[in-house]
Design a protein around this motif. Structure first.
Motif, PDB file in Angstrom:
ATOM      1  N   PRO A  84       0.772  -1.236   0.061  1.00 26.99           N
ATOM      2  CA  PRO A  84      -0.095   0.061   0.055  1.00 26.99           C
ATOM      3  C   PRO A  84       0.961   1.333  -0.090  1.00 26.99           C
ATOM      4  O   PRO A  84       1.842   1.199   0.590  1.00 26.99           O
ATOM      5  CB  PRO A  84      -0.904  -0.058   1.308  1.00 26.99           C
ATOM      6  CG  PRO A  84      -0.295  -1.260   2.231  1.00 26.99           C
ATOM      7  CD  PRO A  84       0.804  -2.164   1.204  1.00 26.99           C
ATOM      8  N   ASP A  87       0.362   6.433   3.920  1.00 30.84           N
ATOM      9  CA  ASP A  87      -0.687   7.582   4.036  1.00 30.84           C
ATOM     10  C   ASP A  87      -0.049   8.960   3.859  1.00 30.84           C
ATOM     11  O   ASP A  87       1.099   9.474   4.120  1.00 30.84           O
ATOM     12  CB  ASP A  87      -1.202   7.431   5.524  1.00 30.84           C
ATOM     13  CG  ASP A  87      -2.048   6.056   5.624  1.00 30.84           C
ATOM     14  OD1 ASP A  87      -2.526   5.653   4.689  1.00 30.84           O
ATOM     15  OD2 ASP A  87      -2.319   5.758   7.008  1.00 30.84           O
ATOM     16  N   GLU A  92      -6.247  13.729   0.559  1.00 31.74           N
ATOM     17  CA  GLU A  92      -7.487  13.064   1.258  1.00 31.74           C
ATOM     18  C   GLU A  92      -8.827  12.761   0.631  1.00 31.74           C
ATOM     19  O   GLU A  92      -9.269  11.809   0.787  1.00 31.74           O
ATOM     20  CB  GLU A  92      -7.436  14.064   2.334  1.00 31.74           C
ATOM     21  CG  GLU A  92      -8.434  13.513   3.591  1.00 31.74           C
ATOM     22  CD  GLU A  92      -8.506  14.292   4.726  1.00 31.74           C
ATOM     23  OE1 GLU A  92      -9.205  13.915   5.554  1.00 31.74           O
ATOM     24  OE2 GLU A  92      -7.951  15.219   4.801  1.00 31.74           O
ATOM     25  N   ALA A  95      -8.374   9.547  -1.151  1.00 29.15           N
ATOM     26  CA  ALA A  95      -8.097   8.547  -0.216  1.00 29.15           C
ATOM     27  C   ALA A  95      -9.393   8.042   0.413  1.00 29.15           C
ATOM     28  O   ALA A  95      -9.787   7.179   0.413  1.00 29.15           O
ATOM     29  CB  ALA A  95      -7.141   8.636   0.707  1.00 29.15           C
ATOM     30  N   ASN A  96     -10.134   9.249   0.810  1.00 31.61           N
ATOM     31  CA  ASN A  96     -11.499   8.790   1.284  1.00 31.61           C
ATOM     32  C   ASN A  96     -12.630   8.287   0.239  1.00 31.61           C
ATOM     33  O   ASN A  96     -13.134   7.302   0.761  1.00 31.61           O
ATOM     34  CB  ASN A  96     -12.085  10.391   1.666  1.00 31.61           C
ATOM     35  CG  ASN A  96     -11.586  10.939   2.874  1.00 31.61           C
ATOM     36  OD1 ASN A  96     -10.670  10.189   3.807  1.00 31.61           O
ATOM     37  ND2 ASN A  96     -11.726  12.008   3.126  1.00 31.61           N
ATOM     38  N   SER A  99     -11.379   4.508   0.067  1.00 36.46           N
ATOM     39  CA  SER A  99     -11.907   3.917   0.984  1.00 36.46           C
ATOM     40  C   SER A  99     -13.339   3.508   1.224  1.00 36.46           C
ATOM     41  O   SER A  99     -13.776   2.687   1.623  1.00 36.46           O
ATOM     42  CB  SER A  99     -11.274   4.410   2.540  1.00 36.46           C
ATOM     43  OG  SER A  99     -11.835   5.689   2.674  1.00 36.46           O
ATOM     44  N   TYR A 100     -14.067   4.522   0.956  1.00 37.97           N
ATOM     45  CA  TYR A 100     -15.541   4.443   1.356  1.00 37.97           C
ATOM     46  C   TYR A 100     -16.169   3.569  -0.014  1.00 37.97           C
ATOM     47  O   TYR A 100     -16.858   2.588   0.024  1.00 37.97           O
ATOM     48  CB  TYR A 100     -16.029   5.764   0.725  1.00 37.97           C
ATOM     49  CG  TYR A 100     -17.706   5.693   0.954  1.00 37.97           C
ATOM     50  CD1 TYR A 100     -18.200   5.431   1.975  1.00 37.97           C
ATOM     51  CD2 TYR A 100     -18.603   5.678  -0.222  1.00 37.97           C
ATOM     52  CE1 TYR A 100     -19.872   5.460   2.439  1.00 37.97           C
ATOM     53  CE2 TYR A 100     -19.777   5.717  -0.262  1.00 37.97           C
ATOM     54  CZ  TYR A 100     -20.473   5.414   1.102  1.00 37.97           C
ATOM     55  OH  TYR A 100     -21.715   5.382   1.211  1.00 37.97           O
ATOM     56  N   ASN A 103     -13.411  -0.575  -0.079  1.00 37.00           N
ATOM     57  CA  ASN A 103     -12.699  -0.822   1.189  1.00 37.00           C
ATOM     58  C   ASN A 103     -12.068  -2.248   1.103  1.00 37.00           C
ATOM     59  O   ASN A 103     -11.285  -2.423   2.245  1.00 37.00           O
ATOM     60  CB  ASN A 103     -13.793  -0.560   2.170  1.00 37.00           C
ATOM     61  CG  ASN A 103     -14.906  -1.669   2.081  1.00 37.00           C
ATOM     62  OD1 ASN A 103     -15.069  -2.576   0.995  1.00 37.00           O
ATOM     63  ND2 ASN A 103     -15.935  -1.354   2.829  1.00 37.00           N
ATOM     64  N   ASN A 104     -12.329  -2.874   0.224  1.00 34.34           N
ATOM     65  CA  ASN A 104     -11.506  -4.187   0.046  1.00 34.34           C
ATOM     66  C   ASN A 104     -10.214  -3.941  -0.516  1.00 34.34           C
ATOM     67  O   ASN A 104      -9.591  -5.091  -0.679  1.00 34.34           O
ATOM     68  CB  ASN A 104     -12.458  -5.204  -0.148  1.00 34.34           C
ATOM     69  CG  ASN A 104     -12.808  -4.932  -2.023  1.00 34.34           C
ATOM     70  OD1 ASN A 104     -12.706  -3.885  -2.359  1.00 34.34           O
ATOM     71  ND2 ASN A 104     -13.130  -5.904  -2.579  1.00 34.34           N
ATOM     72  N   VAL A 106      -6.339  -1.670  -1.547  1.00 37.27           N
ATOM     73  CA  VAL A 106      -5.633  -0.558  -1.168  1.00 37.27           C
ATOM     74  C   VAL A 106      -4.991   0.060  -2.440  1.00 37.27           C
ATOM     75  O   VAL A 106      -4.797  -0.448  -3.358  1.00 37.27           O
ATOM     76  CB  VAL A 106      -4.628  -0.934   0.099  1.00 37.27           C
ATOM     77  CG1 VAL A 106      -5.222  -1.573   1.301  1.00 37.27           C
ATOM     78  CG2 VAL A 106      -3.668  -2.127  -0.754  1.00 37.27           C
ATOM     79  N   LEU A 121      -5.409   0.331  -7.498  1.00 34.68           N
ATOM     80  CA  LEU A 121      -5.630  -0.395  -6.465  1.00 34.68           C
ATOM     81  C   LEU A 121      -5.006  -1.724  -6.502  1.00 34.68           C
ATOM     82  O   LEU A 121      -4.852  -2.563  -7.627  1.00 34.68           O
ATOM     83  CB  LEU A 121      -7.232  -0.467  -6.250  1.00 34.68           C
ATOM     84  CG  LEU A 121      -8.082   0.754  -6.334  1.00 34.68           C
ATOM     85  CD1 LEU A 121      -9.433   0.369  -6.149  1.00 34.68           C
ATOM     86  CD2 LEU A 121      -7.526   1.764  -5.161  1.00 34.68           C
TER      87      LEU A 121
END
Length: 140
Positions: A84, A87, A92, A95-96, A99-100, A103-104, A106, A121
């Motif tokens: 991955p 961070d 951001e 990234a948000n 992740s939303y 979410n499975n 990275v 990903l």
């Protein structure tokens, strides 16, 4: 004779385009990036590529990580292989979104273009965003 001289000049010019350099020769901004997100001791080698008047830099780290910077040390791309991305590298808002909606998976690669950015990903999906971080679509 002229053709031979031209050919020899071209070969020498091509050989000068890519050059291994010491880490300390990277632009300061690129060094700060590497030291912020990685351990500088993990740098295996640095390559400077000349394309016309400007240079680009490729930094190769342990664990198959490759980072590309422009002539001023601005990040162009980072590929962490299967690991991955650290961070804070990807904005951001992107990234948000990832992740939303994914979410499975990275983020493993981030590429900054002139008008778009892309994020790859771990499941192989490549997402495209504009420079403000608005989702555009999935790259086939």
């Amino acid at each position: 004779m002229f053709v031979f001289a031209t050919l020899m000049f071209s070969l020498v010019a091509c050989a000068d385009k890519d050059q291994m350099i010491n880490y300390s020769k990277l632009p300061v901004q690129a060094q700060v990036f590497v030291q912020t997100y990685f351990n500088a001791a993990d740098v295996m080698y640095v390559e400077r590529e000349r394309d016309g008047i400007h240079a680009e830099y490729n930094v190769y780290l342990k664990r198959s990580i490759e980072i590309e910077f422009d002539h001023q040390g601005e990040l162009k791309s980072i590929d962490c292989g299967k690991s991955p991305l650290p961070d804070g590298i990807v904005p951001e808002v992107i990234a948000n979104y990832v992740s939303y909606h994914f979410n499975n998976a990275v983020m493993v690669e981030y590429v900054i273009g002139r008008s778009r950015v892309s994020v790859e990903l771990s499941n192989g999906t490549e997402l495209i965003f504009d420079l403000s971080g608005n989702f555009i679509g999935v790259d086939d």
